[in-house]
Design a protein around this motif. Sequence first.
Motif, mmCIF file in Angstrom:
data_model
loop_
_atom_site.group_PDB
_atom_site.id
_atom_site.type_symbol
_atom_site.label_atom_id
_atom_site.label_comp_id
_atom_site.label_asym_id
_atom_site.label_seq_id
_atom_site.Cartn_x
_atom_site.Cartn_y
_atom_site.Cartn_z
ATOM 1 N N UNK A 267 40.710 38.603 32.478
ATOM 2 C CA UNK A 267 41.219 39.635 33.384
ATOM 3 C C UNK A 267 40.091 40.274 34.191
ATOM 4 N N UNK A 268 38.955 40.507 33.520
ATOM 5 C CA UNK A 268 37.807 41.116 34.211
ATOM 6 C C UNK A 268 37.270 40.190 35.298
ATOM 7 N N UNK A 272 38.245 41.710 38.807
ATOM 8 C CA UNK A 272 37.087 42.493 39.247
ATOM 9 C C UNK A 272 35.998 41.614 39.852
ATOM 10 N N UNK A 273 35.500 40.662 39.067
ATOM 11 C CA UNK A 273 34.361 39.861 39.535
ATOM 12 C C UNK A 273 34.715 38.961 40.711
ATOM 13 N N UNK A 274 35.972 38.591 40.841
ATOM 14 C CA UNK A 274 36.381 37.690 41.922
ATOM 15 C C UNK A 274 36.085 38.281 43.306
ATOM 16 N N UNK A 278 31.099 38.571 45.565
ATOM 17 C CA UNK A 278 30.688 38.385 46.971
ATOM 18 C C UNK A 278 30.138 39.656 47.600
ATOM 19 N N UNK A 279 30.711 40.809 47.247
ATOM 20 C CA UNK A 279 30.246 42.085 47.797
ATOM 21 C C UNK A 279 28.829 42.386 47.338
ATOM 22 N N UNK A 346 25.941 44.589 34.352
ATOM 23 C CA UNK A 346 26.266 43.884 33.113
ATOM 24 C C UNK A 346 27.532 43.027 33.235
ATOM 25 N N UNK A 347 28.318 43.207 34.280
ATOM 26 C CA UNK A 347 29.636 42.574 34.368
ATOM 27 C C UNK A 347 29.615 41.042 34.329
ATOM 28 N N UNK A 348 28.598 40.354 34.880
ATOM 29 C CA UNK A 348 28.592 38.890 34.762
ATOM 30 C C UNK A 348 28.588 38.374 33.328
ATOM 31 N N UNK A 349 28.294 39.247 32.369
ATOM 32 C CA UNK A 349 28.310 38.827 30.969
ATOM 33 C C UNK A 349 29.713 38.514 30.479
#
Length: 448
Positions: A267-268, A272-274, A278-279, A346-349
């Motif tokens: 879901x994240x 979110x990361x999708x 790019x931003x 940290x989100x790419x984790x």
Amino acid sequence: MKNSYFIIPISLLVHIVTLNLTFYIFTPQTYLNAFSVVYLNVTWLVITHTLDFYPTARREGFMTYLNNFFRLFFFYALAYFALFAFLGYNPYSIDYLLGVYVLICVLLTLYRSLFFWARDKYRTHGGNNVNVVVIGRDKNLKKIRHVFDNSNFGYRYLGYFDNYKSKSPTYLGDIQSSFAYIFENNIDEVYCMASRLSKEEVKQLMSIADNSLKRIKIIPDNKELISRAMSIELYDTVPVLDLRASPLELQYSERVKRIFDIVFSSLAIICVLSWLTPLVFILLKIDSKGPLFFRQKRHGVNRKTFWCYKFRSMTQSDDSDTLMATKNDMRITRLGRILRKTSIDELPQFFNVLIGDMSVVGPRPHMEVHTQQYETSVDKYLVRHFLKPGITGLAQVKGYRGEIVERSDIVNRVRYDIFYLEKWSLWLDLRIIFNTITNAVKGEERAY
């Protein structure tokens, strides 16, 4: 439990009546089918029996086996909603049926609360008590007295026996005199300190247990090894102590946590990361030179090395794998300060979580050089490596994140990580995630 013969039948009856009355009042069409009535009751009996839902341990309280309570709700919900698939039609909307089931859960939880409240009141006034004595005095006596002195448990501690005389008001005599005292004073349970008894005295007590209605319990000579995290297993007839047991050692718990990780990280990534990746990529290109992602080797479960991914928040340097970020670190870029302050870096984790190197919640993974430093200088440091590392953790929401300034920072971080290992639950994970989001919104002093 003494005089507990009717507890299970009464609780079972209350549960069955609550189920059937609620279903009959709010979903009367369900009761037009005999199969439905039998199915709803039999599945409850089967699930509660499978989960061993009705224990009668004297020290059981509202919070004891609470995870079993929620497991029961979960599995019975599956059976309840599967009923309409068996029937081939659904006379009520899903929202309505869900509301009815939530009502049942509330009513059963309320009964559980009232039951333990009434039991505790009854015991406080002297009901359902058992007379206990202790044979032998060592360091464990003071600890077990705390249990006996809790009026909610219903123990009536009369004193102890030991071959070393004492002026203590609870001293009752030497060990030999205890045998007669047990029978003459209607003692229900006898707790024996193995460290203070000879082999012959233990045999004599076992003989008493085998030839009377007295319960004899042996407290082993633990050499100060036993902890709250300990569990005991039988290898044939040999008792084996596991000194670092964790709820996550159970296959059920491990699978629940892994399923949660997959769902949450997916879901994240999708939600979110999708769009965020790019931003961040565009802003990073404007802000400084270098790649979008920063990767670093870190130690994970069982000290295995894996590549940990982050959004790059620093300029490229040769000491990135050895030097932790510090306050006002000149290596941090302008955009990097925002990413680190909000923990967006940290989100790419979540990709690490999805492939199984990390978990959403767990001990934070450290750089290899720091593991090598702390494993020899910080007591129990490596215990944290029994678990998969996490994007966030209990230590982090308790304020022990980021730079290690003082020795107490790493010591307390390890302490919280071990606590998490020993007390894990899905509910604890959800609380940590909620606190992490809250802290990120409010801003944290040590997020730099």
